[in-house]
Design an enzyme around this catalytic site. Structure first.
Site, PDB file in Angstrom:
ATOM      1  N   ASP A   9      19.937  28.599   2.110  1.00 26.04           N
ATOM      2  CA  ASP A   9      21.236  27.925   2.054  1.00 26.04           C
ATOM      3  C   ASP A   9      22.377  28.910   1.799  1.00 26.04           C
ATOM      4  O   ASP A   9      22.173  30.014   1.298  1.00 26.04           O
ATOM      5  CB  ASP A   9      21.236  26.878   0.934  1.00 26.04           C
ATOM      6  CG  ASP A   9      20.421  25.642   1.288  1.00 26.04           C
ATOM      7  OD1 ASP A   9      19.653  25.685   2.272  1.00 26.04           O
ATOM      8  OD2 ASP A   9      20.543  24.637   0.566  1.00 26.04           O
ATOM      9  N   HIS A 163      18.493  31.294  -1.259  1.00 29.90           N
ATOM     10  CA  HIS A 163      19.868  31.548  -0.823  1.00 29.90           C
ATOM     11  C   HIS A 163      19.987  32.965  -0.274  1.00 29.90           C
ATOM     12  O   HIS A 163      19.664  33.933  -0.984  1.00 29.90           O
ATOM     13  CB  HIS A 163      20.825  31.346  -1.998  1.00 29.90           C
ATOM     14  CG  HIS A 163      20.783  29.942  -2.552  1.00 29.90           C
ATOM     15  ND1 HIS A 163      19.826  29.540  -3.433  1.00 29.90           N
ATOM     16  CD2 HIS A 163      21.567  28.867  -2.291  1.00 29.90           C
ATOM     17  CE1 HIS A 163      20.020  28.251  -3.721  1.00 29.90           C
ATOM     18  NE2 HIS A 163      21.068  27.817  -3.038  1.00 29.90           N
TER      19      HIS A 163
HETATM   20 ZN    ZN Z   1      24.207  25.166  -1.362  1.00 26.67          ZN
END
Ligand code: ZN
Length: 232
Positions: A9, A163
């Site tokens: 993400d 991430h």
């Molecule tokens: Zn996020």
């Protein structure tokens, strides 16, 4: 046999997404990148194209990754955050129009507003959450590895959220993680566990009440007040 689905993400991020893509290519792993629309400038878009070309799925993770849509989700903001990102993703979008709300890794009514649900339904999005957020963004960053493995133990199919900017600095740990998955007989797959899908092509797959804020005085879930009784 346990399964694990990778998602990454908050990218793309130049300097981070490239080594991550190299790693995934070497390991023959296909994942989903839930991208933030405002990161899709020329460099970001080039990275998203590269991810797409490598067989990764590209999903929508809002335009600004600002306040979660359940906390500030009037119709105009929702259309901008989701619609503008989808426009920027363009032909890279997965045919199911994948959308993941942002919400600090917590599931709850802060994720969506009634207006967001209406928009996602009208535009036939598939809404994807998660069930393993091991906290690569938190200090100590390295702790994500043990947390992720412990979470995998407790469920048959994990959808992990990592991430780009953080995991790209810990690719040695990601390699350990992948080795640990192999050692435990966990199969890496690209589709999402059904339990993490809230809407499929615009249709709710469950009661969404736990994921939607109902703000008094706004939204389609509001019950109109009855007209005053004219006759006493
Ligand atoms: Zn996020």
């Amino acid at each position: 046999m346990k399964k694990l689905t990778f998602s990454f993400d908050n990218g793309p991020q130049p300097g981070a997404t490239e080594p991550l893509l190299d790693f995934l290519h070497e390991r023959a792993i296909r994942a989903t990148f839930f991208v933030v629309g405002q990161q899709l400038d020329d460099a970001g878009l080039a990275l998203a194209r590269r991810a797409h070309a490598q067989g990764h799925w590209i999903g929508n993770h809002t335009l600004t990754h600002g306040l979660p849509l359940g906390l500030e989700g009037d119709a105009e903001r929702v259309a901008h955050e989701i619609g503008e990102t989808e426009r920027r993703i363009g032909p890279l979008a997965h045919p199911d129009r994948l959308f993941r709300p942002n919400g600090s890794g917590e599931l709850g009514p802060h994720l969506l507003s009634p207006e967001a649900v209406a928009y996602l339904a009208a535009n036939r999005y598939t809404v994807v959450t998660w069930n393993n957020v091991p906290g690569d963004f938190r200090t100590p960053h390295e702790a994500w590895l043990e947390t992720a493995l412990a979470t995998i133990e407790g469920q048959d199919w994990s959808l992990i959220v990592l991430h780009d900017p953080f995991i790209a600095k810990m690719l040695d740990l990601l390699a350990h993680f992948c080795d640990a998955l192999d050692a435990r007989g966990v199969t890496v797959v690209q589709p999402f566990p059904p339990s993490c899908i809230l809407m499929e092509r615009g249709l709710p797959t469950r009661d969404l009440a736990d994921f939607v804020t109902v703000a008094p005085g706004t939204g389609p879930l509001q019950t109109p007040s009855p007209p005053p009784n004219q006759h006493g």
